[in-house]
Enzyme design. Structure first.
Site, short mmCIF file in Angstrom:
data_model
loop_
_atom_site.label_atom_id
_atom_site.label_comp_id
_atom_site.label_asym_id
_atom_site.label_seq_id
_atom_site.Cartn_x
_atom_site.Cartn_y
_atom_site.Cartn_z
N SER A 271 0.82 -1.19 0.00
CA SER A 271 0.00 0.00 0.00
C SER A 271 0.87 1.26 0.00
CB SER A 271 -0.96 -0.04 1.20
OG SER A 271 -2.02 0.87 1.01
N LYS B 17 -22.91 15.32 7.36
CA LYS B 17 -21.78 15.56 8.27
C LYS B 17 -21.54 14.38 9.20
CE LYS B 17 -18.55 18.15 9.99
NZ LYS B 17 -17.35 18.50 9.20
#
Length: 372
Positions: free
Chosen positions: A197, A249
Site C-alpha cells: 500500500s 456531516k
C-alpha cells in the site's frame, strides 16, 4: 560416688531454650554478640541454681545490648532508595517508551559519517504522522541528512510496512522524488516481510527494488471504512441524535446507514486517490498506467511474482541492496551507516536518561547524594 557429684543433690536437667512459637523466628532479631551466658556454678562458693536476684540481674544483662547496632541505617537507606525508584517510576513511566523509542528511532539524532558510505533508512511500522521515520516529517529529516552529508553516496530504504495513511504516503513519496532530483544520489529499496500500500507507493520511486521470495509486496489501492453500529445500538436500547451543519456531516460516525449519494461520494474519493497512486507507481517503475491498474487489485504479491510482473527488480537481501546502491553510486565496498543513529550502547542510554528526561535527572542526582 563419682567425682564432682554432690550427695543427695537433685538431678539437674540441661538448660534448654523453650521452643519458639510458629512464625516467631521471622519476627525476632537476635544479635549473637549481645547474648550473656551465666558462668558455670562452683560447688565450693555458690549454690546452683542461682538466687532469684542473681537470675534477674543476669536476665537484665542479657537483654541490654553492648552497643548500638547500625541495622537501622541500612534499613533507612533501603527505604530511601525504594522511594527514589518508585518516584522515578511514577513520574516517568509514561515517557519511558518515548525514551527507548528515541534510542531506536530518532530522525533528529546526530549521525557522524566519517567515510564514504551507504545511508540506511528503516521504515518499520505504519505510515502516518507520529514524527518517526514512517512519517513525512521524520522521513524528510533523514533524507536531508543524506543530502547534506557528502560522505553518504547512496541511500538504502529497508521497508517492513503494510502501509497506512494515504496522505502521509503521498507526502513521503514527494520527498523521496525531490531528494533524487536534487541530489542525484541513487536510492535502493530492500523489502522485508511486507511492503504494501502506501509503503509500496514510496518504494516505487527507488532506482531499484529488492525483495525476498516470500515478501508480500504491492496492495495497490485505497480504502475508506465506515463501521455501522446502528443495529447494535438499537439492541442495546441506545439512541443517538446527531446535530450537524449538513445532512451528511455525520455519515462517517457509524450511527446510521449511508445514503446512496454518500456512498457514491466516498467511492469517488477512493477512485481519485487510487488513480493518483497508480500514476505514481507507473512513473516510478517506468510502467504503463494500464499495466499498473491491472495489478491494482488491492492484493499483495510474493517477491517471486513481483519480479515477473515488474513491481520488483530482483530477489535479494538487505546486503544485496547495499551492494547495488554502492554500484549505482560508482563505488565499491562502501560501508553502511544507519541514518537513524540507533544504538544499543549503555552509555548512550544513561546519557539520554540523565539529560533528556527530568525524572531521570532527579533520580540520578538523588542517588549520587545518597552515596555521599
Amino acid at each position: 560416688m563419682e567425682p564432682g557429684l554432690t550427695p543427695n543433690a537433685p538431678e539437674q536437667k540441661p538448660d534448654v531454650a523453650p521452643e519458639a512459637a510458629p512464625g516467631a523466628a521471622s519476627a525476632q532479631h537476635v544479635n549473637p554478640a549481645a547474648q550473656v551466658v551465666p558462668p558455670a556454678p562452683d560447688a565450693s562458693t555458690a549454690a546452683w541454681p542461682p538466687a532469684p536476684d542473681q537470675a534477674a540481674r543476669a536476665s537484665a544483662a542479657a537483654a541490654k545490648p553492648k552497643g548500638k547496632g547500625k541495622g537501622w541505617i541500612v534499613g533507612l537507606a533501603a527505604v530511601v532508595m525504594m522511594g527514589v525508584v518508585c518516584l522515578f517510576g511514577i513520574q516517568s513511566c509514561s515517557s519511558s517508551l518515548d525514551l527507548f523509542s528515541a534510542l531506536y528511532d530518532d530522525p533528529s539524532s546526530a549521525v557522524k559519517v566519517t567515510q564514504e558510505s551507504v545511508g540506511v533508512i528503516e521504515l518499520n511500522g505504519t505510515i502516518g504522522y507520529d514524527d518517526s521515520a514512517c512519517s513525512p516529517e521524520g522521513f524528510k529529516k533523514l533524507l536531508d541528512k543524506a543530502a547534506e552529508d557528502e560522505n553518504v553516496k547512496a541511500v538504502v530504504i529497508r521497508v517492513n510496512s503494510g502501509g497506512g495513511t494515504a496522505t502521509a504516503g503521498e507526502e513521503m513519496t514527494a520527498y523521496l522524488t525531490r531528494f533524487k532530483e536534487q541530489t542525484g544520489k541513487p536510492v535502493v529499496v530492500s523489502c522485508a516481510a511486507i511492503c504494501a500500500s502506501a509503503a509500496y507507493e514510496i518504494s516505487s520511486q527507488a532506482d531499484c527494488i529488492y525483495a525476498a521470495r516470500s515478501s508480500a509486496v504491492g496492495s495497490i489501492g485505497t480504502i475508506i471504512q465506515v463501521t455501522n453500529y446502528a443495529e447494535l445500538l438499537d439492541k442495546l436500547g441506545i439512541g443517538v441524535e446527531n446535530i450537524s451543519s449538513a445532512k451528511s456531516k455525520d455519515s462517517s460516525y457509524g450511527t446510521r446507514d449511508l445514503s446512496k449519494e454518500e456512498r457514491e461520494q466516498y467511492q469517488h474519493q477512493v477512485d481519485q486517490i487510487t488513480d493518483n497512486f497508480i500514476k505514481v507507481v507507473a512513473d516510478g517503475r517506468k510502467m504503463s498506467q494500464k499495466k499498473v491498474r491491472k495489478l491494482a487489485t488491492g492484493m499483495t504479491y510474493t517477491g517471486i511474482d513481483c519480479v515477473e510482473n515488474g513491481l520488483v527488480d530482483a530477489i535479494g537481501t538487505r546486503t544485496d541492496a547495499v551492494d547495488k546502491a554502492a554500484e549505482l553510486a560508482g563505488c565499491q565496498d562502501l560501508e553502511e551507516v544507519d541514518l537513524q543513529g540507533r544504538t544499543e550502547d549503555w552509555s548512550s542510554l544513561m546519557e539520554l536518561l540523565g539529560s533528556s528526561k527530568k525524572g531521570g535527572t532527579e533520580a540520578v542526582a538523588a542517588f549520587e547524594e545518597f552515596k555521599q
